[in-house]
Design a protein around this motif. Structure first.
Motif, mmCIF file in Angstrom:
data_model
loop_
_atom_site.group_PDB
_atom_site.id
_atom_site.type_symbol
_atom_site.label_atom_id
_atom_site.label_comp_id
_atom_site.label_asym_id
_atom_site.label_seq_id
_atom_site.Cartn_x
_atom_site.Cartn_y
_atom_site.Cartn_z
ATOM 1 N N VAL A 118 -5.031 -23.120 0.285
ATOM 2 C CA VAL A 118 -5.656 -24.359 -0.170
ATOM 3 C C VAL A 118 -5.334 -24.554 -1.651
ATOM 4 C CG1 VAL A 118 -7.822 -25.626 -0.426
ATOM 5 C CG2 VAL A 118 -7.541 -23.959 1.432
ATOM 6 N N GLY A 119 -4.663 -25.639 -1.969
ATOM 7 C CA GLY A 119 -4.396 -25.949 -3.373
ATOM 8 C C GLY A 119 -5.568 -26.724 -3.952
ATOM 9 N N ILE A 120 -6.021 -26.321 -5.117
ATOM 10 C CA ILE A 120 -7.169 -27.006 -5.730
ATOM 11 C C ILE A 120 -6.819 -27.398 -7.150
ATOM 12 C CG2 ILE A 120 -9.578 -26.796 -6.423
ATOM 13 C CD1 ILE A 120 -10.005 -24.798 -4.207
ATOM 14 N N THR A 121 -6.833 -28.685 -7.457
ATOM 15 C CA THR A 121 -6.607 -29.102 -8.829
ATOM 16 C C THR A 121 -7.945 -29.446 -9.479
ATOM 17 O OG1 THR A 121 -6.402 -31.485 -8.613
ATOM 18 C CG2 THR A 121 -4.492 -30.177 -7.973
ATOM 19 N N THR A 122 -8.139 -28.915 -10.660
ATOM 20 C CA THR A 122 -9.411 -29.099 -11.354
ATOM 21 C C THR A 122 -9.176 -28.846 -12.840
ATOM 22 O OG1 THR A 122 -11.680 -28.259 -11.537
ATOM 23 C CG2 THR A 122 -10.003 -26.675 -10.900
ATOM 24 N N PHE A 123 -10.093 -29.261 -13.667
ATOM 25 C CA PHE A 123 -9.922 -29.021 -15.103
ATOM 26 C C PHE A 123 -10.337 -27.601 -15.453
ATOM 27 C CE2 PHE A 123 -9.629 -33.578 -15.486
ATOM 28 C CZ PHE A 123 -8.762 -33.737 -16.554
ATOM 29 N N LEU A 124 -9.402 -26.828 -15.971
ATOM 30 C CA LEU A 124 -9.736 -25.462 -16.384
ATOM 31 C C LEU A 124 -9.725 -25.336 -17.902
ATOM 32 C CD1 LEU A 124 -7.649 -23.613 -13.673
ATOM 33 C CD2 LEU A 124 -10.103 -24.055 -13.706
ATOM 34 N N SER A 125 -9.248 -26.380 -18.581
ATOM 35 C CA SER A 125 -9.328 -26.378 -20.049
ATOM 36 C C SER A 125 -9.631 -27.797 -20.505
ATOM 37 C CB SER A 125 -8.032 -25.845 -20.659
ATOM 38 O OG SER A 125 -6.923 -26.559 -20.184
#
Lengths: 311, 310, 439, 218, 251
Positions: free
Chosen positions: C39-46
């Protein structure tokens, strides 16, 4: 024109008050950057990170103090402590480990070293303090508010914003000017700024002075962050936006010019708050427009000295 | 010279092979080539001893030109020259003002102007959709609309061709009287004046050329990613371009492409390895390069080849 | 955690994938059951938006762990590949391709920011890869064109703005002036446009005394606060969030702006734990959904409690709405896979088309309610709005006098544009607003 | 007093001094002659510790000083007037001269005494004292640089091409000042570099010649 | 004599309180070698700077070949035929000597060609020829910053000569040059300039050089011309001897 003033004069007055405190914060960051540039000839992109780390440290210490049950005024000690910590620990560390290796290299390499440092510190910051907004506003609350009359109405301003911020900025400006002109260390710093080798030949430990200056600049950045911390919530990325603004101040002021930095910060602070009132669309571009306009008229910056080329 | 040509041919073949073997890398490499073209412009200015810390603005102009015009004219072969033209025009207008300044002032004014453009792109929401940016629908190439897979290959091909073309152009330029005079700005600008040459004009020419390449690079980036945002013009993007220039090495017109490929690969793999600390890795790589290999990738490769040749 | 990907394994993986593609002929191929569900998950990590992104990532890690402990999905373990949205769209679209073409992700959970969503969704069309829009709020996605492989497993801008507006019209019907202070980016602008359309339709004649869009990520609002103090609007709307909102609230509280004007903050929920006791009481707050910690009658109270407790136990903080939105996307994913696998029969595994078909019209449970994905891919999530207040159970503000707005009531009907639909609303629409919930 | 023993120095990886030996006795007046680029300035900078040595040693007062940091050499009583006069432009002439004494933490009375001694030796400096250093002409600057070097140079002064670019009249005046200096302070050793040997002959007792970074028979 | 090639009238320029030019009148005749002597700070370099457009006088006028040139940019003045060399040689330090010379040739013939190489055969040949005339062919391939001072001075002047000036203003062409080389350098210089028919004005401190090579000498003192005439006459003047040359300790 007169009609506009009678309609908006009171608002303009409020804008001036807001602009002043904003200018104070801008000055606190820019002055350290300017000082470091003056002595080390390095545009320190990581200055913004030091600002952020100063702010976070101040908040952490403040929260720690509060957990100890210390009274609210201890928050002010936290602010100073944070600046001292960053200045005394992080400053020397960066100067010794990194900057010392690249003095005299090409400008672009020096710039990029600090850019790399900026990238690293942004992540370090996140690892230490996480990503949730951190707030510690005890110092701001401690002093309460002051009601400023506005026609028949009153507008409450925080005393912190009205007195502490401009007060610290003015005190910093005066102390720095006094320090650089009147104390031996200050004059030695100026000597190293002018000519490192000649200064060394007359017995000045230039390496020590550069270390001292950088640490001092780092401390000033941290103090700027610490002062800003009670009024704002700290999130990742606060450093990145701060740094461009202080670049604009440094270039507009004239390189290494303390008074120039003060005047430029004032122009930017007032310009911005007037823009927020009357032309909010222009708010963000105000500092850059001021910079371009100033450099158009004075290519060496407001207080800069034109370096004559010898032929 | 021979080494450079050899390396260029080997590099181009390696890129094609990579793009064929690893489909998603084709995208990354296309972006790298596009950025490499923009970085060629940075390289020109570096030769004059000037650092533009706002060059991403030309990238953004190229990209937004594509975004604005694509809905009415979705033709790659028209959009590319148009983007180049507008970036060139902006470069000329800004350049006329900027070439009066040197060193930190030059760098910071570039930064300031790019931040003005960034702010405008962000603020003029009705036109630019602010930070959301603009989506670019599928484009046609010579009037033919293409399948996704073919389109990706076409973009890769265009980027590679333009990269080679601009690389050759820049190499010829740097060896020409104008290019040599440009390098003279770094060491002895007054001499230029007393040779009857306007140093500002020499710099302006390079600046406009670098703006053109920035515009082309931006247009290619936008056609590849098919989405533009103001982030393209933000100061950190400009910092990246300078980063790439140094990473690749300023010694050769090949440097920007070596740098851009290395940069994009490091970024992609760092992001894959540690999604939340990729910045730190990039920063670390940059530090290592500056401290231990200031000639960049080009410097390492050319000294290796030299060692082997001797 | 994802493992470090060395260049060689990436190359090999890619070569294998492309080889397989050549032989199998793309999407229509018969799908063998994989060894793991990627599962690819794009999210803000910075960056500033990581205040949402990181809790969501933590939620995904927590839930994937639980799912794998319980045997995975369809008998195979799930594995997350996280991607940081912060470096910008051009990077993200490359990362999306990497997730699909190199990592072999079978489903993508995309994006917090509207910009990311607007960039990824068309990619899902092109690459025919099922993509769940797990958090972005822009109404433009499904209103500007069909996206057969994209589904939003939660509400969106229109209901999230309309519900607080209706609450305001009910709670303080006599207000005459209003000011807005939103972040200067898509959500800030779009939400104001939606609000204004709805407000002008249902209560014409409200005077807007200030429209302010300070820079996204601004650290100082004192100038804006001064202007609001001077303008004395009856109501102040702010759809800001994250550090921006906490700063605005703190500076406004300190200078007694909250005493002069009624605030409406449709996405205040995520900032409330940070604000703690400093949040003023009696102002209108929303949560981009119905998942309040003090929801008086959640559909599955035990499940809500389990989610909150395990999240708190693991990360030492209360879950905020991005955690719930991530949980919703994962619930939807579980439900759709179950449905698709059941349709294939034992041992079968859905291909991309079959998977996306399973999502269309899917109804899945959340701890607080159920969500149905409409035919256009939009999920219908109920909205709960209330007034900020304090009780003994939480160290921060929670809503009281909550009103639950059914999703269907406040969502734009399929095929219409939100601003057009909002303009058709009549003042008597307010009379359809349900009574506050008990409890 | 000052001695280079078989010193080699690299700048940016290029060898600029090769096995250079040079001796200045206490109170001695020594010329170092060589054309531009021969290594004169490098030799002085090495003596001042401003460049690291690759080989050989530097001795001051008979003790090894190779690793003594540059800024400690002023403390040993060595004054240095670089070729370009390199004054601190924003300071006055007096401040330029007093600063090294302050850095060495000399007592106020001692500083005043030295200043007075320098003024007696170089009377034109007394008039220049309040002027900003940035506004001085070339010849005046050289005088100030000499005066500044003398403020710490109680044992030795190193003068790098003091006559370079000076018109004959000024060169004359400068030479006279050096003569007066030797008469007033016979213990202070003087090391002068120059490209033209003729110019210094009447001033010095010994001459070293340097060519392409190596000592040549003088 | 015919009309002067360069004619300065009433030039005045003060920096702060210092009068660098206090009413300079000077005619330079075509074909002559004019030496300028005088103490430091007398305004010699200032005169060159004013004549080449680098500084602008506060009063007065300068004509070159009968045309006023005041207010023109340095590069425009260069284009009209006034070349100059520098006290500190102004070479492109990262370029080779040949490239330096070729750039000067290029700037006369066509710098604005961005694609053809600088060292195209014709230009390379002319540049090499130029270097040979100055005796610099041996260092053509060296980087300019690797030269000794004498060679640097010559290269500096060669670059000015490449522009084919009618008048060449040289600021201390022999300063910093080892004494042994001085005469040789000046001889080379004079030979090339005579061959090319260039009129020359040069600032010089070495009276031997002045006596041997100058047709006329102008003595500068505090921004004024104190004396002007043939070397034999001017250098014998007791006032000049006292104020400018000094009681020679080293002649």
């Amino acid at each position: 024109m007169m009609e506009w003033f009678s309609d908006n004069g009171l608002l303009l007055g409020l804008a001036l008050l807001d602009g002043l405190s904003y200018a104070a914060l801008v000055f606190m960051v820019a002055v350290g950057l300017n000082l470091v540039f003056g002595v080390l000839r390095i545009v320190n992109v990581a200055h913004g990170s030091l600002f952020a780390i100063g702010a976070y440290t101040a908040a952490s210490i403040g929260i720690f103090f509060a957990s100890l049950g210390l009274p609210a005024w201890a928050g002010y000690i936290a602010l100073v402590l944070s600046a001292l910590l960053v200045g005394a620990v992080l400053g020397p560390l960066i100067e010794r480990l990194l900057l010392r290796r690249i003095y005299g290299h090409e400008d672009v390499l020096q710039l990029l070293v600090t850019f790399a440092l900026f990238m690293i510190l942004e992540d370090v910051q996140k690892l230490i303090w996480g990503v949730q907004p951190i707030m510690q506003d005890a110092p701001m609350k401690f002093l309460g508010t002051v009601d400023i009359p506005f026609g028949e109405d009153v507008i409450p301003f925080t005393a912190y914003q009205l007195f502490v911020l401009p007060g610290v900025a003015v005190a910093t400006l005066a102390a720095l000017a006094w320090f650089l002109r009147r104390t031996l260390t200050g004059r030695v710093i100026v000597a190293v700024t002018t000519d490192k080798e000649a200064a060394t030949a007359m017995g000045i430990d230039a390496a020590k002075i550069m270390l001292l200056t950088f640490s001092f600049g780092a401390g000033l950045a941290a103090l700027g962050g610490a002062l800003a911390s009670p009024t704002t919530s700290l999130v990742p990325g606060v450093g990145a936006s701060t740094i461009v603004l202080s670049f604009a101040v440094v270039a507009t002021a004239g390189l290494g010019q303390i008074e120039g930095a003060a005047l430029t910060s004032l122009m930017i602070g007032l310009g911005r708050s007037i823009a927020v009132y009357f032309a909010p669309e222009f708010e963000v571009v105000v500092p850059y427009i001021i910079m371009v306009a100033v450099l158009l008229v004075r290519p060496q910056g407001l207080f800069g000295v034109l370096e004559t080329r010898r032929v | 010279m021979k080494r450079e040509t050899l390396l260029a041919i080997v590099g181009a073949l390696a890129l094609i092979l990579c793009a064929w073997a690893i489909p998603w890398l084709k995208f990354v490499l296309t972006v790298a080539l596009a950025k490499g073209i923009a970085v060629l412009g940075i390289l020109l200015l570096l030769r004059a001893g000037q650092v533009s810390f706002g060059h991403a603005m030309f990238l953004a102009v190229g990209a937004y030109t594509v975004a604005f015009v694509a809905p009415s004219v979705p033709e790659v072969l028209l959009l590319l020259p148009l983007a180049a033209l507008l970036a060139t025009a902006l470069g000329l207008v800004i350049g006329l003002f900027l070439v009066r300044y040197r060193d930190i002032f030059f760098g910071m004014l570039n930064l300031a102007l790019s931040m003005v453009i960034y702010s405008l792109l962000e603020k003029m929401y009705a036109i630019t959709h602010g930070t959301d940016g603009i989506r670019i629908a599928a484009l046609t190439f010579a009037g033919v609309s293409l399948e996704r897979e073919v389109q990706e290959w076409v973009m890769f091909g265009i980027a590679l061709t333009l990269a080679i073309g601009f690389g050759l152009l820049v190499r010829a330029y740097l060896g020409s009287p104008m290019g040599r005079a440009l390098a003279g700005i770094k060491t002895r600008e007054t001499r230029l004046e007393f040779m009857g040459v306007s140093a500002r004009l020499v710099l302006l020419f390079a600046y406009v050329l670098s703006a053109l390449m920035g515009g082309v690079g931006g247009a290619l980036v936008s056609m590849t990613t098919r989405h533009v945002t103001p982030q393209l013009a933000y100061w950190t993007s400009s910092g990246e371009l300078v980063f790439i220039a140094i990473l690749g090495g300023a010694g050769s017109a090949l440097g920007p492409f070596l740098g851009a490929t290395a940069f994009e690969l490091v970024r992609v793999y760092a992001a894959a390895a540690v999604a939340d600390a990729w910045q730190m890795i990039l920063g670390g790589v940059l530090l290592l390069v500056i401290l231990f290999a200031p000639g960049g990738v080009w410097g390492i490769l050319s000294s290796k080849l030299k060692g082997r040749g001797a | 955690m994802t493992e470090a990907v060395t260049r060689r394994t990436a190359m090999l993986g890619a070569a294998a994938t492309s080889g397989a593609l050549l032989f199998a002929g793309g999407n229509a191929r018969a799908q063998a059951k994989p060894t793991e569900l990627r599962v690819g998950i794009t999210t803000f990590l910075s960056g500033p938006a990581s205040v949402f992104g990181v809790p969501a990532k933590q939620a995904a890690e927590l839930l994937f762990e639980e799912i794998n402990k319980a045997g995975g999905i369809g008998g195979i373990p799930v594995r997350a590949f996280f991607v940081d949205e912060a470096p910008g769209t051009d990077h993200l679209v490359g990362e999306y391709r990497r997730l699909v073409q190199n990592e072999g992700c079978q489903i993508i959970l995309a994006s917090i920011s509207s910009g990311s969503c607007l960039a990824c969704t068309p990619l899902s069309d092109e690459m025919k890869k099922t993509t769940l829009l797990w958090d972005c709020g822009t109404q433009r996605i499904f209103e500007e064109g069909p996206h057969p492989y994209a589904f939003r497993t939660q509400g969106y801008g229109t209901p999230e703005v309309l519900a607080p507006l209706l609450y305001l019209l009910k709670h303080k019907p006599d207000f005459r002036t209003l000011a807005v202070i939103n972040q200067d980016y898509a959500w800030g602008r779009d939400s104001w446009e939606l609000w204004k359309a709805g407000m002008d339709a249902m209560k014409p004649g409200v005077r807007v005394v200030a429209e302010m869009f300070p820079r996204f990520g601004a650290t100082d609002y004192s100038t804006e606060v001064t202007r609001l103090l001077a303008a004395r609007p009856d109501v102040i709307l702010s759809t800001s969030w994250g550090g921006d909102l906490t700063t605005l609230i703190r500076q406004s509280t300190e200078r007694r702006l909250f005493e002069r004007s009624l605030f409406v903050m449709p996405i205040a929920e995520a900032s409330l734990p940070t604000l703690g006791r400093t949040m003023p009481a009696g102002h209108i707050i929303g949560a981009r959904g119905d998942h309040w910690n003090n929801h008086p009658s959640p559909k599955d109270p035990a499940r809500l409690k389990r989610l909150v407790d395990s999240y708190r136990a693991k990360y030492n903080e209360y879950p905020i709405y991005p955690v719930h939105h991530m949980a919703q996307a994962i619930s939807a994913m579980q439900a759709a896979y179950a449905k698709a696998i059941a349709a294939k029969g034992a041992g079968g595994w859905p291909n991309d088309l079959e998977l996306s078909n399973a999502f269309r019209g899917l109804t899945f449970d959340t701890p607080t309610s159920t969500i149905t994905l409409r035919e256009d891919g939009q999920g219908l999530e109920d909205q709960i709005v209330g007034l900020s207040s304090f009780n003994d159970k939480f160290p921060f503000s929670v809503p009281k006098d909550m009103i639950l707005f059914p999703a269907a009531m406040v969502s734009t009907p399929v095929g219409q544009k939100s601003t057009d639909w909002l303009k058709t609303l009549k003042p008597d629409f307010v009379s359809q607003v349900p009574a506050p919930m008990a409890g | 007093m000052l001695e280079l023993k078989g010193v080699s120095v690299d700048i940016a990886g290029i060898r600029v001094l090769r096995d250079v030996s040079l001796r200045v006795p206490p109170g001695g007046r020594v010329a170092l002659i060589g054309r531009n680029g021969a290594g004169k300035t490098t030799a002085l900078r090495t003596l001042m510790g401003l460049l690291p040595t690759r080989a050989g040693s530097v001795a001051i007062d008979g003790t090894d000083a190779t690793t003594v940091p540059a800024h400690h050499r002023a403390r040993l009583g060595i004054g240095y007037a670089p070729e370009e006069r390199r004054l601190f432009g924003s300071f006055s002439v007096r401040e330029n001269m007093v600063l090294p004494a302050q850095v060495l933490k000399l007592a106020a009375a001692e500083t005043a005494r030295r200043l007075d001694a320098v003024f007696t030796l170089l009377p034109e400096l007394r008039d220049l004292a309040p002027r900003r250093a940035a506004g001085l002409s070339g010849g005046q600057g050289k005088m100030v640089a000499l005066g500044r070097a003398l403020m710490v140079g109680t044992r030795a002064v190193l003068l790098d091409e003091p006559f370079q670019g000076l018109a004959p009249v000024l060169a004359q005046r400068y030479a006279e000042a050096l003569k007066r200096l030797h008469e007033a302070l016979p213990d202070v050793a003087i090391l002068i570099t120059e490209s033209n040997p003729e110019l210094l002959r009447p001033l010095v007792e010994a001459t070293f010649v340097i060519e392409r970074g190596e000592m040549a028979p003088g | 004599m015919s009309t002067p090639l360069l004619s300065a009238k009433g030039l005045r320029l003060a920096f702060g309180g210092v009068k660098a030019a206090d009413g300079i009148d000077l005619d330079v005749m075509a074909g002559e070698f004019l030496a300028i002597i005088g103490p430091n700070g007398a305004g010699k370099t200032t005169f060159i700077n004013m004549s080449t457009g680098y500084l602008r006088p506060q009063a007065g006028r300068i004509e070159f070949d009968g045309q006023p040139i005041l207010g023109l940019q340095p590069r425009a003045i260069v284009r009209r035929g006034i070349g100059r060399s520098f006290q500190l040689p102004q070479l492109f330090t990262e370029h080779t000597v040949l490239e330096n010379a070729a750039l000067a040739v290029a700037s006369r013939l066509g710098l604005w060609s961005p694609l053809a190489p600088l060292l195209r055969p014709a230009w390379r040949e002319e540049a090499m020829d130029l270097l040979e005339r100055f005796g610099l062919q041996g260092v053509a391939g060296s980087r300019a910053d690797a030269l000794n001072e004498g060679a640097r001075k010559l290269a500096d002047i060669a670059m000015a000569v490449a522009l084919q000036p009618r008048l060449l203003l040289m600021d201390e062409p022999t300063s910093g040059v080892a004494a042994a080389e001085k005469m040789q350098i000046v001889e080379t210089l004079v030979r090339v300039l005579r061959q090319s028919g260039v009129t020359a004005v040069f600032v010089e401190h070495d009276m031997d050089v002045v006596a041997r090579f100058a047709d006329r000498v102008a003595v500068w003192s505090q921004g004024r011309i104190a004396a002007l005439g043939p070397p034999a006459q001017v250098l014998a003047d007791p006032v000049v001897q006292r104020d400018v040359i000094g009681i020679s300790a080293h002649a």
